[in-house]
Design an enzyme around this catalytic site. Structure first.
Site, PDB file in Angstrom:
ATOM      1  N   HIS A   1      41.745  20.724  41.780  1.00 41.70           N
ATOM      2  CA  HIS A   1      41.357  21.143  40.428  1.00 41.70           C
ATOM      3  C   HIS A   1      42.513  21.863  39.726  1.00 41.70           C
ATOM      4  O   HIS A   1      42.927  21.478  38.625  1.00 41.70           O
ATOM      5  CB  HIS A   1      40.125  22.064  40.518  1.00 41.70           C
ATOM      6  CG  HIS A   1      39.636  22.566  39.196  1.00 41.70           C
ATOM      7  ND1 HIS A   1      38.560  22.013  38.542  1.00 41.70           N
ATOM      8  CD2 HIS A   1      40.073  23.567  38.390  1.00 41.70           C
ATOM      9  CE1 HIS A   1      38.354  22.654  37.405  1.00 41.70           C
ATOM     10  NE2 HIS A   1      39.266  23.614  37.279  1.00 41.70           N
ATOM     11  N   GLU A   2      43.036  22.878  40.380  1.00 42.86           N
ATOM     12  CA  GLU A   2      44.126  23.642  39.755  1.00 42.86           C
ATOM     13  C   GLU A   2      45.373  22.766  39.613  1.00 42.86           C
ATOM     14  O   GLU A   2      46.113  22.887  38.642  1.00 42.86           O
ATOM     15  CB  GLU A   2      44.435  24.912  40.545  1.00 42.86           C
ATOM     16  CG  GLU A   2      43.252  25.898  40.706  1.00 42.86           C
ATOM     17  CD  GLU A   2      42.548  26.272  39.412  1.00 42.86           C
ATOM     18  OE1 GLU A   2      43.210  26.309  38.356  1.00 42.86           O
ATOM     19  OE2 GLU A   2      41.312  26.513  39.447  1.00 42.86           O
TER      20      GLU A   2
ATOM     21  N   HIS B   1      45.132  20.987  36.362  1.00 47.63           N
ATOM     22  CA  HIS B   1      45.563  21.840  35.239  1.00 47.63           C
ATOM     23  C   HIS B   1      47.092  21.900  35.197  1.00 47.63           C
ATOM     24  O   HIS B   1      47.709  21.812  34.132  1.00 47.63           O
ATOM     25  CB  HIS B   1      45.048  23.270  35.437  1.00 47.63           C
ATOM     26  CG  HIS B   1      43.606  23.476  35.055  1.00 47.63           C
ATOM     27  ND1 HIS B   1      43.120  23.215  33.794  1.00 47.63           N
ATOM     28  CD2 HIS B   1      42.541  23.959  35.764  1.00 47.63           C
ATOM     29  CE1 HIS B   1      41.817  23.526  33.746  1.00 47.63           C
ATOM     30  NE2 HIS B   1      41.444  23.974  34.927  1.00 47.63           N
TER      31      HIS B   1
ATOM     32  N   GLU C   1      40.322  21.305  30.926  1.00 53.38           N
ATOM     33  CA  GLU C   1      39.322  21.139  31.982  1.00 53.38           C
ATOM     34  C   GLU C   1      39.099  19.656  32.289  1.00 53.38           C
ATOM     35  O   GLU C   1      38.774  19.306  33.426  1.00 53.38           O
ATOM     36  CB  GLU C   1      38.020  21.833  31.547  1.00 53.38           C
ATOM     37  CG  GLU C   1      37.034  22.109  32.665  1.00 53.38           C
ATOM     38  CD  GLU C   1      37.496  23.132  33.715  1.00 53.38           C
ATOM     39  OE1 GLU C   1      38.562  23.760  33.537  1.00 53.38           O
ATOM     40  OE2 GLU C   1      36.792  23.285  34.720  1.00 53.38           O
TER      41      GLU C   1
HETATM   42 MG    MG Z   1      39.436  24.933  35.438  1.00 52.65          MG
END
Ligand code: MG
Length: 502
Positions: free
Chosen positions: A267-268, A271, A297
């Site tokens: 997830h990170e 980003h 997101e």
């Molecule tokens: Mg996030």
């Protein structure tokens, strides 16, 4: 990027202290969450306030606003236009809200955050109530200063998601809510619902060191540039950009459950890839960052859900998991791993929610904050309304406010209008997958652990543009149409019907 206009050149020069102080602030924030000893808190709070004040002063400096107006009247190229548009947008926030209110707001947010922390610990909503009432009163006032056409909520939502409207968000939730509730019922009544994939358990231990190795391996596959970033651990995973060549991520490790660190890293990483992929020419300008929270997101969720939880990826990573944890995963089949990484279970807590129930948690928060800003409900009635909605959408009901209305820090810190960006991000990600599949055989490349074509698609369509285009325009260019929640709905129902054979 070529900057020709004299006003824009002058503005970019005036913007330099804002950009550089902003980088310093990011660095102190990273340090606070990753490295700083506990006793450093008070001094750091002072430093943060000092930097914030320096940045506000730069925005309010004489002539800055006039210069923006002059540039607006000139003939500009696409990037120049975006620079002015973004400057105007940020300056607007500083000019429209009275200086005293800025100061009062910072003070209230600190106090209310502390009150929330204590109330959550003690499970006493009533001690937090007076602070939360003030937060909502203040944000109603802020909405008034910022201005809006239809709904005061729009003014707050716009701070996080440029040009998003309450009416649209309302409609998106109206489209997805019932199908998600229905899908959840299908899943909970399927024969696989109570199946134990056999991965976790009290006697299972997955060393944090090996989990970190796994995260680094996956981030490498994703082409996260470790020479322009780092991976550390913190209480909550996050990504922070100091510069496109210094985008840091953090993760967390649970020795009983490898999902948490693996999905946090992916997830990170999503980003971070966005920030590392922005056109270098935009560095130190107002178009150098990701365009909005929801688009950001969409990148993290895309990598986490559409890729990381994709059965094709689980099958690819399975031999690596078995090699890293041979005893713990002995006898666990690929199919059990697919179920393990995609287990659906209605929970009380948003941050623990699965892909199917996550947006229902967000729907509750959005409906409540919208009703509060519009004074259709009272802050004091929140705990009860929370229980009613949880029961209705998720079929579970918190016994304590700690697990209910007090669980998230957002409202305590004045982040009202922030929650919908999570769901918008999920919807964008669903639509991006659909568009990408027209050009790339996604499952085929994912099965091989080869993400080059996927990343280059995202780089071209999303990352490289930084914040030159508003979310709506960016999505139009990338997918050929405006946001349509049906793409997300068909993605999620196909995937979970297959996994739960329902
Ligand atoms: Mg996030």
């Amino acid at each position: 990027m070529v900057i020709q206009n004299e006003f824009v050149k002058e503005l970019l020069e005036k913007y330099q202290p804002i950009a550089q102080f902003g980088r310093l602030r990011a660095l102190t924030e990273w340090d606070m969450q990753v490295m700083m000893p506990k006793k450093g808190t008070a001094a750091r709070a002072q430093q943060s306030a000092f930097l914030a004040d320096l940045i506000t002063r730069q925005w309010l400096e004489d002539g800055f606003n006039e210069l923006i107006s002059k540039a607006e009247d000139a003939t500009l190229n696409e990037q120049e236009k975006a620079i002015i548009r973004n400057l105007k947008r940020e300056a607007h926030y500083f000019y429209r809200i009275p200086k005293e209110l800025h100061i009062e707001k910072a003070k209230l947010e600190t106090e209310s955050f502390m009150a929330w922390q204590q109330a959550k610990k003690d499970n006493t909503f009533e001690t937090f109530l007076p602070f939360l009432e003030k937060v909502y009163d203040m944000h109603r006032a802020i909405a008034g200063y910022l201005g809006y056409d239809e709904n005061p909520y729009d003014a707050l939502l716009d701070l996080y998601e440029p040009h998003a409207k309450e009416r649209e968000v309302q409609a998106y939730f109206a489209t997805i809510r019932q199908p998600l509730v229905d899908l959840l019922h299908q899943i909970t009544s399927s024969s696989r619902y109570n199946e134990d994939p056999g991965v976790t358990g009290d006697r299972k231990r997955f060393s944090s060191k090996l989990q970190e190795q796994l995260s680094r391996f996956i981030l490498g596959l994703m082409h996260y540039d470790f020479e322009a970033g780092r991976l550390d651990s913190s209480a909550h995973p996050f990504t922070i950009t100091i510069d496109r060549n210094d985008v840091r991520i953090t993760s967390w490790y649970n020795e009983h459950d490898i999902r948490e660190s693996m999905m946090a890293a992916i997830h990170e990483g999503g980003h971070a890839l966005y920030e590392q992929g922005i056109d270098e020419a935009y560095t130190d300008t107002p178009i150098a960052g990701g365009v909005s929270l929801a688009i950001h997101e969409s990148q993290s969720r895309f990598w986490e859900n559409q890729i990381g939880r994709n059965p094709a990826f689980i099958r690819y990573i399975s031999p690596i998991l078995h090699a890293l944890f041979p005893d713990m995963l002995h006898g666990v089949s690929d199919e059990s791993l697919v179920l393990y990484f995609n287990q659906v279970h209605p929970s009380l807590v948003r941050v623990e929610a699965d892909e199917v129930t996550y947006n229902l948690h967000i729907a509750i928060r959005f409906e409540l904050e919208d009703d509060l800003i519009n004074q259709r409900i009272k802050v004091q009635d929140l705990p009860e309304l929370w229980r009613v909605k949880m029961k209705e959408y998720l079929g579970v009901e918190p016994q304590t406010d700690r697990e209910g209305v007090l669980q998230d820090m957002h409202w305590a810190t004045g982040a009202i209008g922030y929650f919908p960006t999570y769901t918008l991000g999920n919807l964008y990600a669903g639509q991006l997958l659909f568009a990408m599949k027209k050009e790339i055989d996604v499952d085929a490349v994912v099965t091989q652990g080869n993400f080059e074509t996927i990343l280059s698609w995202l780089r071209t369509k999303i990352h490289s543009h930084g914040s030159v285009f508003w979310p709506h325009d960016l999505l139009m260019q990338a997918t050929g149409e405006a946001l349509n929640p049906q793409y997300f709905l068909s993605y999620i129902s196909e995937k979970y019907s297959a996994i739960y054979r329902s």
